[in-house]
Design an enzyme around this catalytic site. Structure first.
Site, PDB file in Angstrom:
ATOM      1  N   ASP A 108       0.817  -1.223   0.000  1.00 17.26           N
ATOM      2  CA  ASP A 108       0.000   0.000   0.000  1.00 17.26           C
ATOM      3  C   ASP A 108       0.844   1.264   0.000  1.00 17.26           C
ATOM      4  O   ASP A 108       0.359   2.334   0.365  1.00 17.26           O
ATOM      5  CB  ASP A 108      -0.940   0.006   1.198  1.00 17.26           C
ATOM      6  CG  ASP A 108      -0.201  -0.017   2.531  1.00 17.26           C
ATOM      7  OD1 ASP A 108       1.037  -0.183   2.534  1.00 17.26           O
ATOM      8  OD2 ASP A 108      -0.858   0.134   3.580  1.00 17.26           O
ATOM      9  N   LYS A 159       3.904   4.867  16.451  1.00 17.80           N
ATOM     10  CA  LYS A 159       2.844   5.875  16.542  1.00 17.80           C
ATOM     11  C   LYS A 159       2.888   6.670  17.849  1.00 17.80           C
ATOM     12  O   LYS A 159       1.955   6.643  18.660  1.00 17.80           O
ATOM     13  CB  LYS A 159       1.474   5.213  16.364  1.00 17.80           C
ATOM     14  CG  LYS A 159       1.310   4.575  14.991  1.00 17.80           C
ATOM     15  CD  LYS A 159      -0.032   3.909  14.800  1.00 17.80           C
ATOM     16  CE  LYS A 159      -0.144   3.287  13.426  1.00 17.80           C
ATOM     17  NZ  LYS A 159      -1.409   2.569  13.214  1.00 17.80           N
ATOM     18  N   ASP A 218       1.804   6.552   1.985  1.00 12.18           N
ATOM     19  CA  ASP A 218       1.191   5.369   2.583  1.00 12.18           C
ATOM     20  C   ASP A 218      -0.312   5.527   2.387  1.00 12.18           C
ATOM     21  O   ASP A 218      -0.921   6.440   2.938  1.00 12.18           O
ATOM     22  CB  ASP A 218       1.574   5.312   4.067  1.00 12.18           C
ATOM     23  CG  ASP A 218       0.724   4.331   4.851  1.00 12.18           C
ATOM     24  OD1 ASP A 218       0.196   3.392   4.238  1.00 12.18           O
ATOM     25  OD2 ASP A 218       0.592   4.501   6.078  1.00 12.18           O
TER      26      ASP A 218
END
Length: 366
Positions: A108, A159, A218
């Protein structure tokens, strides 16, 4: 050298676009993401490619087959159950074999990295693992790395909060691994590279970071998907591109850059662009206005329609004087009737017929 492309995810955040096709078949400038990835691998003379597939896997197999039409050899390994992004590596090692240095690419991502340079970097460092990194504006959406003076990754945080991120060097979704990395993957359960593998490699001080500077995206959410199409347009066709087979009537205004694919028909009085991607076989009626949008293949747009900063799926029909406002995402084969207004951030699932206006922003039409 073998390359593994991870192409099995459900891509729920990209719905409704991924209800009818897997994310790696979403197009950038008219070509599926996987086709761009194959080209990138081919340029590094990597011919043996393994697609790890699950969700809507047959559509990927139908599109690429053995890979002969793309100058590569493709083998498919299908997960019986979701394995994360690390588990498939163990499955592939078992079924196909991974005895030498291999590359892993997420299915992706969009970029134009020189993989030969990455491989040379990996070998020069004598690394067990190399992660490609890229600088991002918002590190909170990605795994973030800190490098020492020798490019070794000394910290990796998945993250982090934006204000607590130790750097803006994000995991770009490309790795070079030695077979020994397979020992770090937990056995007999789904596993994530960022959660279960990379921290161990960092702890053992055997993973390096290659910093890539160039176009990268992304494709996580529809806004990302539209953005990377526009960024690719700016990079590859800064003055715009119109396929020779396209028909443009008189009194059409094209504001470049735009990308207009083959067999498109644009009727008089329409204004297209800037930053619009019109895929193949789209028909645009008179006095339509399309700006900063992606119109996918086979869609028909009738007289006087207005579309701004939105994505319209394949084989849709947009009626006369319809208005589609910003950040709308319309699934495949949707019919929007004449004079219908669709408010910002609305999501419409495939195969729906929209007969009346939608004024509630962010509504999902199931």
């Amino acid at each position: 050298m073998k390359a593994i492309t991870l192409a099995g995810g459900f891509a729920t955040r990209l719905r409704p676009l991924t209800l009818t096709k897997p994310k790696p078949l979403l197009t950038v400038l008219g070509k599926p993401l996987l086709e761009w990835i194959i080209k990138m691998l081919n340029q590094a003379n990597i011919k043996d490619i393994i697609f790890s597939v699950k969700y809507l896997s047959q559509s990927i197999k139908n599109k690429f087959g053995s890979g002969i039409d793309y100058g590569v050899n493709i083998v498919y390994v299908e997960e019986d159950k979701p394995l994360g992004d690390a588990g498939p590596l163990s499955l592939i090692a078992e079924k196909v074999g991974l005895e030498d240095t291999f590359i892993v690419v997420y299915g992706d991502i969009f970029c134009d990295i020189n993989l030969t340079e990455v491989i040379n970097f990996h070998k020069k460092k004598g690394a067990l693992a190399t992660m490609v990194l890229t600088r991002v504006d918002d590190p909170s959406r990605y795994g973030v790395a800190v490098l020492d003076e020798d490019s070794k990754i000394i910290r990796f945080i998945e993250k982090p909060k934006r204000e607590e991120a130790p750097s803006n060097l994000a995991n770009a979704g490309i790795y070079v691994f030695e077979p020994e990395v397979l020992k770090y993957i937990p056995a007999k359960r789904p596993a994530k590279l960022a959660r279960d593998v990379i921290p161990k490699l960092v702890e053992d001080r055997i993973i390096y970071g290659y910093v890539y500077q160039g176009i990268w995206g992304d494709i996580g959410i529809p806004e990302d998907y539209l953005k990377i199409n526009v960024e690719a347009l700016k990079k590859y066709y800064p003055k715009g591109y119109i396929h020779p087979s396209t028909t443009i009537e008189e009194n059409v205004k094209v504001i470049h850059p735009v990308f207009i694919d083959r067999d498109v028909y644009i009727s008089s009085g329409s204004v297209i662009g800037p930053y619009s991607i019109i895929e193949n076989s789209v028909k645009i009626g008179r006095f339509s206005r399309i700006r900063e949008s992606l119109i996918q293949m086979g869609t028909t747009i009738e007289y006087g329609a207005f579309i701004i900063q939105s994505i319209v799926g394949e084989k849709c029909h947009i009626g006369r004087w319809a208005r589609i406002d910003e950040n709308v995402v319309i699934g495949d084969e949707v019919i929007v009737m004449d004079e219908v207004y669709i408010a910002r951030r609305v999501r419409i699932l495939p195969f729906k017929e929209i007969e009346s206006s939608i004024h509630e922003e962010g509504r999902v039409i199931l």
